[in-house]
Design an enzyme around this catalytic site. Structure first.
Site, mmCIF file in Angstrom:
data_model
loop_
_atom_site.group_PDB
_atom_site.id
_atom_site.type_symbol
_atom_site.label_atom_id
_atom_site.label_comp_id
_atom_site.label_asym_id
_atom_site.label_seq_id
_atom_site.Cartn_x
_atom_site.Cartn_y
_atom_site.Cartn_z
ATOM 1 N N VAL A 1 0.834 -1.204 0.000
ATOM 2 C CA VAL A 1 0.000 0.000 0.000
ATOM 3 C C VAL A 1 0.868 1.253 0.000
ATOM 4 O O VAL A 1 0.561 2.237 -0.688
ATOM 5 C CB VAL A 1 -0.964 0.002 1.201
ATOM 6 C CG1 VAL A 1 -1.798 1.277 1.230
ATOM 7 C CG2 VAL A 1 -1.881 -1.218 1.139
ATOM 8 N N GLU B 1 -10.358 6.093 5.205
ATOM 9 C CA GLU B 1 -11.114 5.536 4.075
ATOM 10 C C GLU B 1 -10.564 4.187 3.630
ATOM 11 O O GLU B 1 -11.323 3.291 3.261
ATOM 12 C CB GLU B 1 -11.083 6.522 2.900
ATOM 13 C CG GLU B 1 -11.935 6.097 1.709
ATOM 14 C CD GLU B 1 -13.424 6.060 2.026
ATOM 15 O OE1 GLU B 1 -13.987 4.948 2.042
ATOM 16 O OE2 GLU B 1 -14.013 7.126 2.258
ATOM 17 N N VAL C 1 -11.430 0.130 5.233
ATOM 18 C CA VAL C 1 -12.537 -0.767 4.898
ATOM 19 C C VAL C 1 -12.769 -0.734 3.394
ATOM 20 O O VAL C 1 -12.944 0.333 2.808
ATOM 21 C CB VAL C 1 -13.845 -0.348 5.608
ATOM 22 C CG1 VAL C 1 -14.981 -1.295 5.242
ATOM 23 C CG2 VAL C 1 -13.654 -0.321 7.118
ATOM 24 N N GLY D 1 -1.678 -17.004 -3.692
ATOM 25 C CA GLY D 1 -1.472 -15.702 -3.072
ATOM 26 C C GLY D 1 -2.733 -14.954 -2.712
ATOM 27 O O GLY D 1 -2.687 -13.798 -2.301
ATOM 28 N N GLU E 1 -3.465 -15.665 3.022
ATOM 29 C CA GLU E 1 -2.202 -15.589 3.760
ATOM 30 C C GLU E 1 -1.752 -16.980 4.199
ATOM 31 O O GLU E 1 -2.554 -17.921 4.291
ATOM 32 C CB GLU E 1 -2.400 -14.711 5.007
ATOM 33 C CG GLU E 1 -2.841 -13.290 4.721
ATOM 34 C CD GLU E 1 -1.712 -12.416 4.188
ATOM 35 O OE1 GLU E 1 -0.540 -12.847 4.262
ATOM 36 O OE2 GLU E 1 -2.012 -11.316 3.695
ATOM 37 N N LYS F 1 -13.606 -4.549 10.339
ATOM 38 C CA LYS F 1 -14.166 -3.594 9.382
ATOM 39 C C LYS F 1 -15.596 -3.204 9.762
ATOM 40 O O LYS F 1 -15.984 -2.035 9.647
ATOM 41 C CB LYS F 1 -14.111 -4.197 7.976
ATOM 42 C CG LYS F 1 -12.683 -4.379 7.467
ATOM 43 C CD LYS F 1 -12.627 -5.221 6.208
ATOM 44 C CE LYS F 1 -11.182 -5.375 5.730
ATOM 45 N NZ LYS F 1 -11.065 -6.315 4.591
ATOM 46 N N GLY G 1 -5.462 -4.627 -2.312
ATOM 47 C CA GLY G 1 -4.497 -4.453 -3.390
ATOM 48 C C GLY G 1 -3.866 -3.073 -3.354
ATOM 49 O O GLY G 1 -4.410 -2.117 -2.793
#
Length: 434
Positions: free
Chosen positions: A13, A126, A129, A184, A187, A202, A305
């Site tokens: 990220v 933001e 979640v 992938g 986990e 969440k 992602g």
């Protein structure tokens, strides 16, 4: 005037966030006024997927959150510690914070937001979640004029991917999970996903925003998907349902003597194929909000992602920069962007939940077994919508029932009585029905 960003973490990220900030062309023009000033990493020697000056990098994360030049601290490192401590130290030093860390917010949100409100800084989340799905800001702003009745979501891509493949391929949970890990999509330690813990984190955030109160995470009922079998998937299909791991927050209608309370829960659920969430497959997420007067609104997209999550992170940075650029008074936080509620929501106990149930029984193949099941259910005010004897497994018959709406406490009492019947071998599956 440039707004200086201190970025904590340069993983998936963090890299996506840096790529957007370092390449602002064609995006909102305000991004050209945002500078990646310092970047905290675990190791200086690790190869990077984004080009930036080595002089920006440091392993001293605390120096970033205390640096007087940093305006906004962006925490995308994940985990509980040192993320929590660094967020709190950033707030104490007057920094605004953007985070993608749902675990820290769901567990320590009360501490973090209390500190932020006292310091007059924003904490934006933001990206915590639904990845890139814009749902936090709509709940804070556009939807806040509604009386929200419920928020129902598929908010974990790993479990949705596994259940989707179980449905299309007829495989068992364990074999699909193993394949998902190899590809992938899951986990190495999938516990947080498959046990529903990630979805509960969440939903704690979504419910807090939707219903204007803090949520105690341990009060969220949480059940994962590991007990969902290929047989359950097949029976659901025959009955007109698909099985999804749902996170649900729903406001009970107030009883005159009790006041209003929330149902907040995560569990695998039989979803009618006509329902908007039934068609959400693979790694995609969707959140359905129902309120008055708006009716139903659904938010859909990739829930994880680099790109989607970074999009949400940078949108928060942009919101803060816009306020600072317009001369926003730090002592007067924008009421539609800050999180100011102090009280905790009252969470209803699960035994008070009223819903439909699906149950699968293995019984000894003897006359009258269905009648005995019906009698036991009737003894506890459980009304049956359908009863199907689906086949014989050796000397055992398989019976599937779907109830009408029933109080969960009554249903559980009926099951306790049924387990004492000599004709019942086992109850391999119990699932709620939306």
């Amino acid at each position: 005037m440039a707004f200086k960003i201190g970025l904590l973490g340069l993983g998936t990220v963090g890299t996506g966030t840096a790529q957007i900030l370092l390449d602002p062309q064609g995006r909102h023009p305000l991004l050209q006024e945002i500078e990646v000033y310092r970047v905290g990493v675990r190791s200086l020697d690790k190869p990077r997927l984004v080009e930036m000056s080595e002089s920006l990098l440091t392993t001293d994360l605390e120096s970033i959150v205390t640096d007087p030049h940093v305006d906004i601290v962006v925490e995308v490192m994940g985990g509980l510690e040192p993320a929590r401590s660094l967020i709190l130290k950033a707030i104490a030093n007057g920094k605004h914070v953007v985070t993608a860390n749902k675990a820290v917010i769901s567990r320590y949100g009360d501490e973090i937001f209390t500190a932020a409100n006292q310091a007059g800084v924003y904490v934006m989340l933001e990206a915590a979640v639904g990845g890139g799905i814009p749902v936090i800001q709509p709940l804070k702003q556009a939807l806040s004029v509604n009386r929200i009745h419920s928020v129902t979501g598929i908010v974990n891509g790993t479990t949705n991917y596994i259940l989707s493949r179980m449905q299309t391929e007829g495989g068992e949970f364990s074999e699909i999970l193993a394949d998902a890990q190899q590809l992938g999509y899951a986990e190495a330690d999938p516990t947080a996903d498959v046990d529903g813990l990630d979805a509960a984190d969440k939903m704690a955030i979504l419910a807090s925003l939707a219903f204007g109160g803090r949520i105690k995470l341990p009060e969220i009922y949480c059940e994962g998907i590991s007990k969902v079998s290929a047989a359950d998937i097949a029976y659901a299909e025959k009955l007109g349902f698909t099985i999804k791991l749902l996170a649900i927050a729903k406001q009970d209608l107030p009883a005159p003597e009790k006041g209003t309370s929330l149902q907040v829960r995560v569990h695998p659920t039989l979803v009618p194929k006509t329902h908007p969430l039934a068609s959400i497959s693979g790694v995609y997420n969707a959140i359905l909000v129902e309120g008055e007067p708006i009716g139903q609104v659904m938010f859909y997209g990739r829930g994880a992602g680099s790109g989607p999550t970074a999009s949400a992170v940078v949108s928060d940075i942009l919101n803060i920069a816009a306020i600072l650029k317009s001369g926003g008074d730090a002592a007067k936080l924008h009421p539609l962007l800050s999180c100011s509620h102090q009280d905790y929501c009252a969470i209803a106990p699960m035994e008070e939940l009223v819903t439909r149930f699906y149950a699968r029984f293995l019984t000894r193949d003897r006359p009258g077994v269905i009648g005995k099941l019906g009698t036991s259910f009737g003894n506890h005010q459980v009304s049956l919508e359908s009863v199907v004897q689906t086949g014989i497994h050796g000397e055992l018959a398989e019976i599937v029932v779907v109830t009408h709406d029933v109080r969960e406490g009554n249903f559980r009492q009926a099951l306790d009585e049924i387990r004492t019947l000599d004709t019942i071998d086992s109850i391999p599956s119990i699932l709620r029905v939306l």
